[in-house]
Design an enzyme around this catalytic site. Structure first.
Site, PDB file in Angstrom:
ATOM      1  N   ASP A 120       0.857  -1.187   0.000  1.00 44.70           N
ATOM      2  CA  ASP A 120       0.000   0.000   0.000  1.00 44.70           C
ATOM      3  C   ASP A 120       0.889   1.231   0.000  1.00 44.70           C
ATOM      4  O   ASP A 120       2.037   1.185   0.449  1.00 44.70           O
ATOM      5  CB  ASP A 120      -0.851   0.033   1.281  1.00 44.70           C
ATOM      6  CG  ASP A 120      -2.006  -0.962   1.261  1.00 44.70           C
ATOM      7  OD1 ASP A 120      -2.349  -1.465   0.182  1.00 44.70           O
ATOM      8  OD2 ASP A 120      -2.557  -1.232   2.345  1.00 44.70           O
TER       9      ASP A 120
ATOM     10  N   ARG B 191      -1.612  -0.518  -8.507  1.00 48.51           N
ATOM     11  CA  ARG B 191      -2.995  -0.157  -8.152  1.00 48.51           C
ATOM     12  C   ARG B 191      -3.055   1.374  -8.220  1.00 48.51           C
ATOM     13  O   ARG B 191      -2.176   2.044  -7.657  1.00 48.51           O
ATOM     14  CB  ARG B 191      -3.324  -0.610  -6.728  1.00 48.51           C
ATOM     15  CG  ARG B 191      -4.681  -0.094  -6.222  1.00 48.51           C
ATOM     16  CD  ARG B 191      -4.792  -0.176  -4.703  1.00 48.51           C
ATOM     17  NE  ARG B 191      -4.778  -1.532  -4.202  1.00 48.51           N
ATOM     18  CZ  ARG B 191      -4.341  -1.855  -2.976  1.00 48.51           C
ATOM     19  NH1 ARG B 191      -3.890  -0.916  -2.150  1.00 48.51           N
ATOM     20  NH2 ARG B 191      -4.358  -3.104  -2.581  1.00 48.51           N
TER      21      ARG B 191
HETATM   22  P1  FDA Z   1     -14.341   9.570  -4.131  1.00 50.22           P
HETATM   23  O1  FDA Z   1     -13.730   9.913  -2.822  1.00 50.22           O
HETATM   24  O2  FDA Z   1     -14.537  10.652  -5.118  1.00 50.22           O
HETATM   25  O3  FDA Z   1     -15.697   8.834  -3.853  1.00 50.22           O
HETATM   26  C1  FDA Z   1     -16.610   8.460  -4.877  1.00 50.22           C
HETATM   27  C2  FDA Z   1     -17.858   7.916  -4.208  1.00 50.22           C
HETATM   28  O4  FDA Z   1     -17.566   6.681  -3.572  1.00 50.22           O
HETATM   29  C3  FDA Z   1     -18.405   8.812  -3.086  1.00 50.22           C
HETATM   30  O5  FDA Z   1     -19.267   9.774  -3.571  1.00 50.22           O
HETATM   31  C4  FDA Z   1     -19.084   7.801  -2.184  1.00 50.22           C
HETATM   32  O6  FDA Z   1     -20.366   7.505  -2.669  1.00 50.22           O
HETATM   33  C5  FDA Z   1     -18.221   6.578  -2.319  1.00 50.22           C
HETATM   34  N1  FDA Z   1     -17.230   6.538  -1.233  1.00 50.22           N
HETATM   35  C6  FDA Z   1     -15.926   6.873  -1.301  1.00 50.22           C
HETATM   36  N2  FDA Z   1     -15.318   6.696  -0.107  1.00 50.22           N
HETATM   37  C7  FDA Z   1     -16.268   6.250   0.741  1.00 50.22           C
HETATM   38  C8  FDA Z   1     -16.282   5.903   2.110  1.00 50.22           C
HETATM   39  N3  FDA Z   1     -15.192   5.947   2.867  1.00 50.22           N
HETATM   40  N4  FDA Z   1     -17.454   5.492   2.657  1.00 50.22           N
HETATM   41  C9  FDA Z   1     -18.584   5.411   1.917  1.00 50.22           C
HETATM   42  N5  FDA Z   1     -18.624   5.737   0.597  1.00 50.22           N
HETATM   43  C10 FDA Z   1     -17.499   6.146   0.027  1.00 50.22           C
HETATM   44  N6  FDA Z   1      -5.289   5.264  -0.615  1.00 50.22           N
HETATM   45  C11 FDA Z   1      -3.965   5.462  -0.421  1.00 50.22           C
HETATM   46  O7  FDA Z   1      -3.539   6.601  -0.213  1.00 50.22           O
HETATM   47  N7  FDA Z   1      -3.089   4.399  -0.427  1.00 50.22           N
HETATM   48  C12 FDA Z   1      -3.513   3.137  -0.686  1.00 50.22           C
HETATM   49  O8  FDA Z   1      -2.697   2.203  -0.703  1.00 50.22           O
HETATM   50  C13 FDA Z   1      -4.890   2.908  -0.920  1.00 50.22           C
HETATM   51  N8  FDA Z   1      -5.390   1.660  -1.172  1.00 50.22           N
HETATM   52  C14 FDA Z   1      -6.711   1.511  -1.558  1.00 50.22           C
HETATM   53  C15 FDA Z   1      -7.184   0.272  -1.975  1.00 50.22           C
HETATM   54  C16 FDA Z   1      -8.468   0.150  -2.458  1.00 50.22           C
HETATM   55  C17 FDA Z   1      -8.955  -1.184  -2.936  1.00 50.22           C
HETATM   56  C18 FDA Z   1      -9.319   1.300  -2.537  1.00 50.22           C
HETATM   57  C19 FDA Z   1     -10.692   1.212  -3.098  1.00 50.22           C
HETATM   58  C20 FDA Z   1      -8.871   2.509  -2.077  1.00 50.22           C
HETATM   59  C21 FDA Z   1      -7.578   2.632  -1.569  1.00 50.22           C
HETATM   60  N9  FDA Z   1      -7.116   3.852  -1.100  1.00 50.22           N
HETATM   61  C22 FDA Z   1      -5.761   4.018  -0.879  1.00 50.22           C
HETATM   62  C23 FDA Z   1      -8.081   4.941  -0.779  1.00 50.22           C
HETATM   63  C24 FDA Z   1      -8.237   5.930  -1.913  1.00 50.22           C
HETATM   64  O9  FDA Z   1      -7.077   6.703  -2.038  1.00 50.22           O
HETATM   65  C25 FDA Z   1      -9.448   6.865  -1.670  1.00 50.22           C
HETATM   66  O10 FDA Z   1      -9.241   7.593  -0.496  1.00 50.22           O
HETATM   67  C26 FDA Z   1     -10.789   6.156  -1.563  1.00 50.22           C
HETATM   68  O11 FDA Z   1     -10.882   5.113  -2.472  1.00 50.22           O
HETATM   69  C27 FDA Z   1     -11.955   7.142  -1.856  1.00 50.22           C
HETATM   70  O12 FDA Z   1     -11.847   7.631  -3.148  1.00 50.22           O
HETATM   71  P2  FDA Z   1     -12.748   7.155  -4.392  1.00 50.22           P
HETATM   72  O13 FDA Z   1     -11.816   6.812  -5.496  1.00 50.22           O
HETATM   73  O14 FDA Z   1     -13.663   6.080  -3.995  1.00 50.22           O
HETATM   74  O15 FDA Z   1     -13.489   8.449  -4.881  1.00 50.22           O
END
Ligand code: FDA
Length: 310
Positions: free
Chosen positions: A135, A186
């Site tokens: 990560d 990723r």
């Molecule tokens: P965005 O934040 O724009 O969210 C889009 C939509 O998704 C929101 O409107 C909501 O509906 C839903 N959503 C998002 N987060 C939510 C939450 N916490 N609870 C409920 N609904 C939510 N980061 C990092 O810095 N290092 C890493 O190694 C990783 N590893 C990682 C693995 C995996 C499998 C995922 C999915 C994410 C990560 N992340 C991460 C976290 C990533 O950087 C980010 O903070 C989250 O995925 C939220 O961003 P989105 O891309 O979902 O978009």
């Protein structure tokens, strides 16, 4: 993200590193609502959830929670825990791999010892035919995390990859360099508190960069995990890959355990590879706070779950 949301996120992320708050949360246990995002405190609980997800056609990546350990003994405990996890995944026939955090292996204490611990895990994973994802944590660790993965690749371990965060300005260059070396990445938006000197601030800028990075990887043909719950990005990936006839075998969608479950299931039903990131363990506090910071509504969910229990 408007200014109110940014302040809220920044305040919560400040709490993620707070030791007193972490200790307090441990006392109240998972009652704080963490169970929505964390599979349990034990490996057995996580394996039950992994099997349930596998039965729904969803692969997993298991994260034995822990980060920023304060001694090399703790780092050794993480290493032993991950070795046990790898053997359990194999023994139980789980369709899955593992994700680990370099600071959980002592990166902040001793880079050489951390690298050695991670190498031991990657070597055992290679023996079992499993993949290890490092990560990406906050920016003080970006160079060293990439450095460790590069070194392991040079040593012949192709079963290891890392994560690139779209909010960092540097990420385009990192993706280009690591794609040239055929590294499995990723892509995420980024979950930590970073200064605007090095990171985009607005949602629009981060989303635009996320799309640029995804496009670069999909065009390159090197296997990529697209980790987001953002439906507009997911839809864009679906139409871009259809338009360019990019096979589904070249990428996968990843989402976090407990978030957008129906979407995870429907993508899997459509034939996409979907992997759920399944965290477990007693050190769930910082992970949990980062999930709250991503979505203000989650804080209300926690408040309700605490109040309703009383
Ligand atoms: P965005 O934040 O724009 O969210 C889009 C939509 O998704 C929101 O409107 C909501 O509906 C839903 N959503 C998002 N987060 C939510 C939450 N916490 N609870 C409920 N609904 C939510 N980061 C990092 O810095 N290092 C890493 O190694 C990783 N590893 C990682 C693995 C995996 C499998 C995922 C999915 C994410 C990560 N992340 C991460 C976290 C990533 O950087 C980010 O903070 C989250 O995925 C939220 O961003 P989105 O891309 O979902 O978009």
């Amino acid at each position: 993200m408007d200014i109110g949301n940014r302040l809220f996120r920044s305040a919560l992320l400040g709490l993620a590193g707070n030791r007193a708050a972490r200790a307090l949360s441990q006392r109240y246990g998972m009652k704080l609502g963490a169970r929505r995002f964390v599979a349990g405190e034990t490996m057995e609980e996580a394996i039950v959830q992994a099997k349930r997800l596998n039965a729904e056609g969803i692969a997993v990546t298991l994260d034995f929670l822990g980060e920023s350990v304060s001694s090399l003994e703790e780092a050794k405990t993480s290493e032993l825990g991950y070795l046990e996890l790898l053997r359990t995944i194999e023994r139980e026939g789980i369709n899955g791999n593992i994700s680990l955090k370099p600071t959980q292996f002592g990166l902040a204490l001793d880079r050489t010892a951390c690298e050695e611990g991670i190498r031991t895990v990657v070597k055992e994973a290679a023996r079992l035919g499993l993949f290890v994802r490092l990560d990406m944590e906050d920016s003080p660790w970006t160079d060293s995390t990439i450095g460790i993965v590069r070194k392991l690749h040079e040593e012949g371990y192709s079963n290891v990859g890392t994560v690139i965060q779209a909010y960092l300005y540097r990420s385009g260059r990192d993706v280009q360099a690591m794609t040239a070396n055929k590294m499995n990445l990723r892509l995420v938006k980024g979950a930590y508190k970073e200064s605007r000197r090095i990171a985009f601030e607005t949602k629009q800028e981060v989303d635009d960069n996320m799309r640029r990075l995804i496009k670069a990887r999909l065009d390159s043909g090197v296997y990529t995990a697209i980790a987001t719950h953002d439906q507009s990005i997911i839809r864009w990936v679906q139409s871009y890959t259809r338009m360019r006839a990019i096979p589904r075998s070249r990428f996968e969608f990843q989402m976090l355990y407990g978030i957008r479950n129906p979407l995870q299931r429907s993508l899997a039903k459509e034939g996409y590879t979907v992997r759920s990131y399944v965290p477990f363990g007693r050190s769930w506090y910082p992970y949990f706070v980062r999930r709250l910071a991503e979505r203000p509504a989650n804080v209300m969910f926690v408040v309700k779950s605490v109040v309703l229990r009383k």
